[in-house]
Design a protein around this motif. Structure first.
Motif, PDB file in Angstrom:
ATOM      1  N   TYR A   3      -6.783   4.710 -10.342  1.00  0.00           N
ATOM      2  CA  TYR A   3      -8.206   4.430 -10.127  1.00  0.00           C
ATOM      3  C   TYR A   3      -8.423   2.941  -9.833  1.00  0.00           C
ATOM      4  CZ  TYR A   3     -13.161   3.809 -10.800  1.00  0.00           C
ATOM      5  OH  TYR A   3     -14.479   3.445 -10.603  1.00  0.00           O
ATOM      6  N   PHE A   4      -7.754   2.084 -10.582  1.00  0.00           N
ATOM      7  CA  PHE A   4      -7.871   0.647 -10.340  1.00  0.00           C
ATOM      8  C   PHE A   4      -7.436   0.300  -8.919  1.00  0.00           C
ATOM      9  CE2 PHE A   4      -5.784  -3.513 -10.173  1.00  0.00           C
ATOM     10  CZ  PHE A   4      -6.844  -4.344 -10.529  1.00  0.00           C
ATOM     11  N   PHE A   5      -6.316   0.867  -8.477  1.00  0.00           N
ATOM     12  CA  PHE A   5      -5.846   0.598  -7.118  1.00  0.00           C
ATOM     13  C   PHE A   5      -6.885   1.023  -6.077  1.00  0.00           C
ATOM     14  CE2 PHE A   5      -1.106   0.865  -8.423  1.00  0.00           C
ATOM     15  CZ  PHE A   5      -1.017  -0.508  -8.521  1.00  0.00           C
ATOM     16  N   SER A   6      -7.589   2.121  -6.336  1.00  0.00           N
ATOM     17  CA  SER A   6      -8.614   2.592  -5.406  1.00  0.00           C
ATOM     18  C   SER A   6      -9.708   1.548  -5.219  1.00  0.00           C
ATOM     19  CB  SER A   6      -9.242   3.899  -5.911  1.00  0.00           C
ATOM     20  OG  SER A   6      -8.279   4.905  -6.055  1.00  0.00           O
ATOM     21  N   VAL A   7     -10.108   0.938  -6.329  1.00  0.00           N
ATOM     22  CA  VAL A   7     -11.156  -0.087  -6.271  1.00  0.00           C
ATOM     23  C   VAL A   7     -10.609  -1.387  -5.690  1.00  0.00           C
ATOM     24  CG1 VAL A   7     -12.808  -1.428  -7.628  1.00  0.00           C
ATOM     25  CG2 VAL A   7     -12.355   0.960  -8.231  1.00  0.00           C
ATOM     26  N   ALA A   8      -9.418  -1.783  -6.134  1.00  0.00           N
ATOM     27  CA  ALA A   8      -8.829  -3.033  -5.655  1.00  0.00           C
ATOM     28  C   ALA A   8      -8.561  -3.003  -4.153  1.00  0.00           C
ATOM     29  CB  ALA A   8      -7.525  -3.316  -6.406  1.00  0.00           C
ATOM     30  N   ALA A   9      -8.370  -1.809  -3.595  1.00  0.00           N
ATOM     31  CA  ALA A   9      -8.121  -1.673  -2.157  1.00  0.00           C
ATOM     32  C   ALA A   9      -9.332  -2.081  -1.322  1.00  0.00           C
ATOM     33  CB  ALA A   9      -7.723  -0.234  -1.820  1.00  0.00           C
ATOM     34  N   GLU A  10     -10.498  -2.238  -1.961  1.00  0.00           N
ATOM     35  CA  GLU A  10     -11.693  -2.706  -1.252  1.00  0.00           C
ATOM     36  C   GLU A  10     -11.596  -4.201  -0.936  1.00  0.00           C
ATOM     37  OE1 GLU A  10     -14.218  -0.675  -0.334  1.00  0.00           O
ATOM     38  OE2 GLU A  10     -13.136   1.024  -1.176  1.00  0.00           O
ATOM     39  N   ILE A  11     -10.710  -4.911  -1.610  1.00  0.00           N
ATOM     40  CA  ILE A  11     -10.496  -6.336  -1.334  1.00  0.00           C
ATOM     41  C   ILE A  11      -9.507  -6.437  -0.170  1.00  0.00           C
ATOM     42  CG2 ILE A  11      -9.676  -8.522  -2.295  1.00  0.00           C
ATOM     43  CD1 ILE A  11     -10.468  -7.403  -5.085  1.00  0.00           C
ATOM     44  N   PRO A  12      -9.912  -7.006   0.947  1.00  0.00           N
ATOM     45  CA  PRO A  12      -9.123  -6.905   2.193  1.00  0.00           C
ATOM     46  C   PRO A  12      -7.641  -7.225   2.060  1.00  0.00           C
ATOM     47  CG  PRO A  12     -11.249  -7.869   2.663  1.00  0.00           C
ATOM     48  CD  PRO A  12     -11.180  -7.727   1.167  1.00  0.00           C
ATOM     49  N   GLU A  13      -7.277  -8.336   1.390  1.00  0.00           N
ATOM     50  CA  GLU A  13      -5.865  -8.710   1.341  1.00  0.00           C
ATOM     51  C   GLU A  13      -5.028  -7.813   0.441  1.00  0.00           C
ATOM     52  OE1 GLU A  13      -7.869 -11.949  -1.279  1.00  0.00           O
ATOM     53  OE2 GLU A  13      -8.448 -10.518   0.275  1.00  0.00           O
ATOM     54  N   LEU A  14      -5.692  -6.983  -0.376  1.00  0.00           N
ATOM     55  CA  LEU A  14      -4.974  -6.055  -1.251  1.00  0.00           C
ATOM     56  C   LEU A  14      -4.926  -4.635  -0.684  1.00  0.00           C
ATOM     57  CD1 LEU A  14      -6.449  -7.062  -4.747  1.00  0.00           C
ATOM     58  CD2 LEU A  14      -4.238  -7.732  -3.798  1.00  0.00           C
ATOM     59  N   LYS A  15      -5.666  -4.387   0.384  1.00  0.00           N
ATOM     60  CA  LYS A  15      -5.899  -3.025   0.855  1.00  0.00           C
ATOM     61  C   LYS A  15      -4.613  -2.234   1.092  1.00  0.00           C
ATOM     62  CE  LYS A  15      -8.355  -0.333   4.348  1.00  0.00           C
ATOM     63  NZ  LYS A  15      -9.267  -0.378   5.513  1.00  0.00           N
ATOM     64  N   GLU A  16      -3.724  -2.759   1.881  1.00  0.00           N
ATOM     65  CA  GLU A  16      -2.528  -2.005   2.275  1.00  0.00           C
ATOM     66  C   GLU A  16      -1.643  -1.690   1.066  1.00  0.00           C
ATOM     67  OE1 GLU A  16       1.266  -2.427   5.333  1.00  0.00           O
ATOM     68  OE2 GLU A  16      -0.548  -3.615   5.665  1.00  0.00           O
ATOM     69  N   GLU A  17      -1.354  -2.714   0.270  1.00  0.00           N
ATOM     70  CA  GLU A  17      -0.491  -2.529  -0.898  1.00  0.00           C
ATOM     71  C   GLU A  17      -1.104  -1.545  -1.896  1.00  0.00           C
ATOM     72  OE1 GLU A  17       2.148  -6.179  -2.345  1.00  0.00           O
ATOM     73  OE2 GLU A  17       0.051  -6.750  -2.022  1.00  0.00           O
ATOM     74  N   CYS A  18      -2.407  -1.688  -2.142  1.00  0.00           N
ATOM     75  CA  CYS A  18      -3.048  -0.867  -3.170  1.00  0.00           C
ATOM     76  C   CYS A  18      -3.219   0.584  -2.739  1.00  0.00           C
ATOM     77  CB  CYS A  18      -4.395  -1.474  -3.575  1.00  0.00           C
ATOM     78  SG  CYS A  18      -4.214  -2.939  -4.621  1.00  0.00           S
ATOM     79  N   ILE A  19      -3.478   0.818  -1.463  1.00  0.00           N
ATOM     80  CA  ILE A  19      -3.575   2.200  -0.978  1.00  0.00           C
ATOM     81  C   ILE A  19      -2.223   2.888  -1.102  1.00  0.00           C
ATOM     82  CG2 ILE A  19      -3.857   3.621   1.089  1.00  0.00           C
ATOM     83  CD1 ILE A  19      -6.171   1.816   1.898  1.00  0.00           C
ATOM     84  N   THR A  20      -1.164   2.186  -0.716  1.00  0.00           N
ATOM     85  CA  THR A  20       0.182   2.750  -0.834  1.00  0.00           C
ATOM     86  C   THR A  20       0.525   3.047  -2.292  1.00  0.00           C
ATOM     87  OG1 THR A  20       0.932   1.579   1.140  1.00  0.00           O
ATOM     88  CG2 THR A  20       2.628   2.334  -0.390  1.00  0.00           C
ATOM     89  N   ALA A  21       0.224   2.104  -3.176  1.00  0.00           N
ATOM     90  CA  ALA A  21       0.527   2.275  -4.600  1.00  0.00           C
ATOM     91  C   ALA A  21      -0.290   3.413  -5.200  1.00  0.00           C
ATOM     92  CB  ALA A  21       0.259   0.973  -5.343  1.00  0.00           C
ATOM     93  N   LYS A  22      -1.552   3.520  -4.802  1.00  0.00           N
ATOM     94  CA  LYS A  22      -2.394   4.605  -5.306  1.00  0.00           C
ATOM     95  C   LYS A  22      -1.840   5.958  -4.892  1.00  0.00           C
ATOM     96  CE  LYS A  22      -5.364   6.343  -2.897  1.00  0.00           C
ATOM     97  NZ  LYS A  22      -6.420   6.581  -1.901  1.00  0.00           N
ATOM     98  N   GLU A  23      -1.423   6.084  -3.643  1.00  0.00           N
ATOM     99  CA  GLU A  23      -0.869   7.347  -3.159  1.00  0.00           C
ATOM    100  C   GLU A  23       0.405   7.714  -3.921  1.00  0.00           C
ATOM    101  OE1 GLU A  23      -2.216   9.506  -1.207  1.00  0.00           O
ATOM    102  OE2 GLU A  23      -3.961   8.253  -0.821  1.00  0.00           O
ATOM    103  N   LYS A  24       1.210   6.711  -4.233  1.00  0.00           N
ATOM    104  CA  LYS A  24       2.422   6.965  -5.023  1.00  0.00           C
ATOM    105  C   LYS A  24       2.057   7.460  -6.422  1.00  0.00           C
ATOM    106  CE  LYS A  24       5.875   4.042  -4.802  1.00  0.00           C
ATOM    107  NZ  LYS A  24       6.622   2.746  -4.808  1.00  0.00           N
TER     108      LYS A  24
END
Length: 253
Positions: free
Chosen positions: A176-197
Motif C-alpha cells: 500500500y505504501f508503494f502505491s502511494v509513494a509511486a505518485e512521487i515522480p522520481e519514485l514511480k518506476e521503482e515503487c510500481i515494480t516493487a508493489k507488483e512484486k
C-alpha cells in the motif's frame, strides 16, 4: 471521514469524541501515548492509528491543531525512533530518555509507520506548509524499504534477517505504501515494480477461499513478538486497499 456518502456534520460528535480520547493520551512532550499504563513510551503503531484521522479531522472541521499534532507525532518519531543508517523505525522510544526500545526492523511496526505516513501525506492538500516535509520523508523511507524486499517480493517479519519467517502483513502494508509513494515522480518506476512484486507474493500465499496466509500474530509487548503465522484480517484489508488504490478491483469484482 473518507466516506463521501455520509453527512460528516451529522457524525461530528462521534469524531470529536475520538479526537478527545486521543488528546487524553497526550503527554507533556506534546505527542500521544499508546495506552495510559505505558505513557513513558511512544509506540510506532500510533503513527498509523491516529495520524491519518487527525489530519482528516483537522481538515474537515477546521482544527489546524489536530493536523499539527499528527505532524508532530510523525516527526518526533523520525527524530527519536529511527535508525541512524536507514529510515527504519524501532518498536518504541522512551519519551524521557529519548532512547529507542524494542526491535528495529519489526515488519508490522514498520507497516504501521508506513500507513500513517502515506495516508497523512495523501490527506494534506498540496498548499499545506507541511506537505513538502512529509513528501521528503516519503522519499527517504521508500529508498530504505526498497533495500529489504526479497527477490520473490516478500518481506520477513524482521526485515533485516532474510532467514526469519516471511510475514504477509508486512508485505501488504508495504504494498500500500508503494502505491502511494509511486505518485512521487522520481519514485514511480521503482515503487510500481516493487508493489507488483508484493502483490505477486501475496497471491502465491493466498488460500483457495481467498484468505491470505502467513501473517504474524499479535505482539504482546515490547520485545515479545508472536511466532504464530496465520490468517489476519488486517492483511486482507491492506491487500484490498492496494488493489483499490491502483485500480486493480472494479465495482463488479
Amino acid at each position: 471521514l473518507n466516506a463521501d456518502f455520509i453527512d460528516h456534520q451529522k457524525y461530528q460528535p462521534a469524531f470529536e469524541e475520538t479526537y478527545q480520547m486521543i488528546l487524553s493520551l497526550k503527554g507533556e512532550d506534546g505527542t500521544v501515548a499508546y495506552k495510559n499504563h505505558v505513557k513513558q513510551f511512544r509506540f510506532v503503531d500510533t503513527i498509523g492509528f491516529i495520524c491519518p484521522f487527525l489530519v482528516q479531522y483537522g481538515l474537515k472541521f477546521n482544527k489546524p491543531e489536530a493536523i499539527d499534532l499528527a505532524i508532530k507525532q510523525i516527526t518526533e518519531y523520525e527524530k527519536y525512533g529511527m535508525m541512524q543508517q536507514e529510515k527504519i523505525p524501532c518498536h518504541t522510544y522512551n519519551v524521557e530518555t529519548k532512547i529507542p526500545t524494542g526491535l528495529f526492523g519489526w515488519g508490522r511496526g514498520f507497516g504501521w509507520f508506513l500507513i500513517g505516513l502515506a495516508d497523512s501525506y495523501l490527506a494534506l492538500p498540496s498548499e499545506h506548509p507541511q506537505k513538502i516535509r512529509l513528501e521528503n520523508l516519503m522519499r527517504q523511507v521508500a529508498k530504505s524499504v526498497l533495500k529489504f524486499q526479497l527477490q520473490d517480493g516478500s518481506f520477513t517479519w524482521l526485515i533485516f534477517d532474510i532467514n526469519s519467517r516471511k510475514d504477509s502483513s508486512t508485505v501488504a502494508t508495504v504494498a500500500y505504501f508503494f502505491s502511494v509513494a509511486a505518485e512521487i515522480p522520481e519514485l514511480k518506476e521503482e515503487c510500481i515494480t516493487a508493489k507488483e512484486k508484493c502483490l505477486n507474493y501475496l497471491q502465491s500465499v493466498t488460500r483457495r477461499n481467498g484468505a491470505i496466509d502467513f501473517s504474524q500474530g499479535d505482539t504482546k509487548g515490547i520485545g515479545i513478538y508472536s511466532q504464530n503465522f496465520d490468517i489476519l484480517p488486517f492483511t486482507q484489508g491492506f491487500a484490498l486497499r492496494t488493489l483499490y488504490y491502483t485500480g486493480g478491483i472494479k465495482n463488479n469484482d
